[in-house]
Design a protein around this motif. Structure first.
Motif, short mmCIF file in Angstrom:
data_model
loop_
_atom_site.label_atom_id
_atom_site.label_comp_id
_atom_site.label_asym_id
_atom_site.label_seq_id
_atom_site.Cartn_x
_atom_site.Cartn_y
_atom_site.Cartn_z
N GLY A 1 1.05 -1.14 -0.65
CA GLY A 1 0.20 -0.15 -0.27
C GLY A 1 0.79 0.91 -0.20
O GLY A 1 0.07 2.51 -0.05
N LYS A 2 2.28 0.81 -0.39
CA LYS A 2 2.63 2.42 -0.12
C LYS A 2 2.94 3.14 -1.64
O LYS A 2 3.21 1.82 -2.40
CB LYS A 2 4.24 2.23 0.03
CG LYS A 2 4.60 1.19 1.60
CD LYS A 2 4.08 2.19 2.62
CE LYS A 2 4.22 1.87 4.00
NZ LYS A 2 4.00 2.60 5.08
N LYS A 3 3.21 4.63 -1.68
CA LYS A 3 3.89 4.88 -3.04
C LYS A 3 4.54 5.04 -3.25
O LYS A 3 5.23 5.76 -2.23
CB LYS A 3 2.93 6.34 -3.05
CG LYS A 3 2.85 7.25 -4.00
CD LYS A 3 2.02 9.04 -3.98
CE LYS A 3 2.42 9.52 -4.82
NZ LYS A 3 1.78 10.65 -5.14
N VAL A 4 5.34 4.85 -4.26
CA VAL A 4 6.74 4.14 -4.17
C VAL A 4 7.05 4.71 -5.83
O VAL A 4 6.32 4.72 -6.50
CB VAL A 4 7.17 3.09 -4.67
CG1 VAL A 4 8.68 2.48 -4.59
CG2 VAL A 4 6.53 1.95 -3.33
N LEU A 5 8.11 5.53 -5.01
CA LEU A 5 9.09 6.18 -6.89
C LEU A 5 10.01 5.50 -6.90
O LEU A 5 11.10 5.37 -5.90
CB LEU A 5 8.95 7.72 -6.74
CG LEU A 5 9.78 8.34 -7.63
CD1 LEU A 5 9.38 8.35 -8.70
CD2 LEU A 5 9.72 9.67 -7.55
N LEU A 6 10.44 5.51 -7.82
CA LEU A 6 12.03 4.49 -8.61
C LEU A 6 12.30 5.52 -9.61
O LEU A 6 11.75 6.23 -10.15
CB LEU A 6 11.69 3.06 -8.96
CG LEU A 6 11.70 1.99 -9.41
CD1 LEU A 6 10.47 0.60 -9.20
CD2 LEU A 6 12.70 1.87 -7.93
#
Length: 278
Positions: free
Chosen positions: A107-112
């Motif tokens: 459920g985390k908002k992730v940016l690579l």
């Protein structure tokens, strides 16, 4: 049966012979557990009663693992920033994607961020993974400054409320001082925007003692906070996890055990040792 299980089963029924000990030494060394730990285990085999041997070895191996937390140091304010570092060919970029997937599924908002700007294939690989797992990937132009794209990623993660920022840095030879210095620059630039919470070194589980030497050199340039060991699906090299943690005194946080995107798990020390011994 685990890596050492067949021998321990044999030793539980009869006293180990000199030939048994030599065969067991070969198994231990080939597992990449290291010479020092190998000799300690062999001393236990010679000394302990057969019915107490497995417990004694398990306790000895557990004592090699450090007590530091294996959890990612999640930030309570702003994004959690994770730098993924290591040499080329270790599964570094795939590990970055697997970690992103692991947290996105929770459920985390992730940016690579694809900061391996000198290898177009690495950028393309990360972008492909991002599309598959539904995680946005930020990348710059080919051969652009890795620190600049890392800075852009940090600013965006902070401004747009991302929970997790995972930066895939360029794979670098541990013998190249200029490339190692670049890692320090990337960290300093990011920290102008937001703190770096984790620096995870990706170790190829099949490279043995050379991989440990690589990690030691990286640790001299940047403060490693954790390890990720890849390719642990081959049980013949299973000792590397203990050897690496014992040598570096840095916690092993995740292990990769296959090629699929979900083949990443938090490291369970007790479970790992039990598997080796049964």
């Amino acid at each position: 049966m685990g890596l050492f299980g067949s021998f321990l089963s044999k030793f539980s029924k009869s006293k180990a012979t000199i030939e048994d000990l030599e065969q067991f030494r070969e198994i231990l060394i080939s597992s990449d557990i290291g010479v020092k730990i190998t000799e300690e285990i062999l001393e236990l085999v010679k000394r302990e009663k057969s019915e107490e041997l497995s417990t004694a070895i398990a306790n000895s191996l557990k004592s090699k693992l450090i007590s530091s937390s294996r959890a990612i140091n999640l930030s309570t304010v702003g994004p959690t920033v994770v730098l993924i570092v290591g040499v080329n060919g270790t599964g570094k970029t795939t590990s970055a994607a697997k970690l992103a997937n692991y947290y996105a599924k929770s459920g985390k908002k992730v940016l690579l961020v694809a900061a391996d700007t000198f290898r177009a294939a690495a950028v393309a690989q990360l972008q492909t993974w991002g599309e598959r797992i539904g995680v946005e990937v930020l990348s710059g132009s080919s051969n652009s400054d890795p620190a600049a794209i890392a800075f852009d990623g940090a600013k965006r993660a902070k401004d747009e409320g991302f929970d997790l920022l995972i930066i895939d840095t360029a794979g670098r030879l541990h013998t190249k001082s200029n490339l190692m210095d670049e890692l320090g620059k990337i960290q300093r630039v990011i920290e102008k925007v937001t703190p770096v919470n984790e620096i995870l070194f990706v170790l190829d589980g099949t490279t043995g003692q050379n991989g440990i030497k690589q990690a030691e050199t990286f640790a001299a340039s940047v403060k490693l906070t954790g390890l990720m060991v890849t390719k642990l699906d081959g049980s013949t090299k299973g000792g590397i996890a203990i050897a690496t943690e014992a040598a570096l005194q840095v916690p092993l946080k995740y292990v990769g055990f296959g090629e699929a995107i979900d083949d990443l798990a938090p490291f369970d020390g007790d479970g790992y040792i039990t598997e080796l011994l049964t």
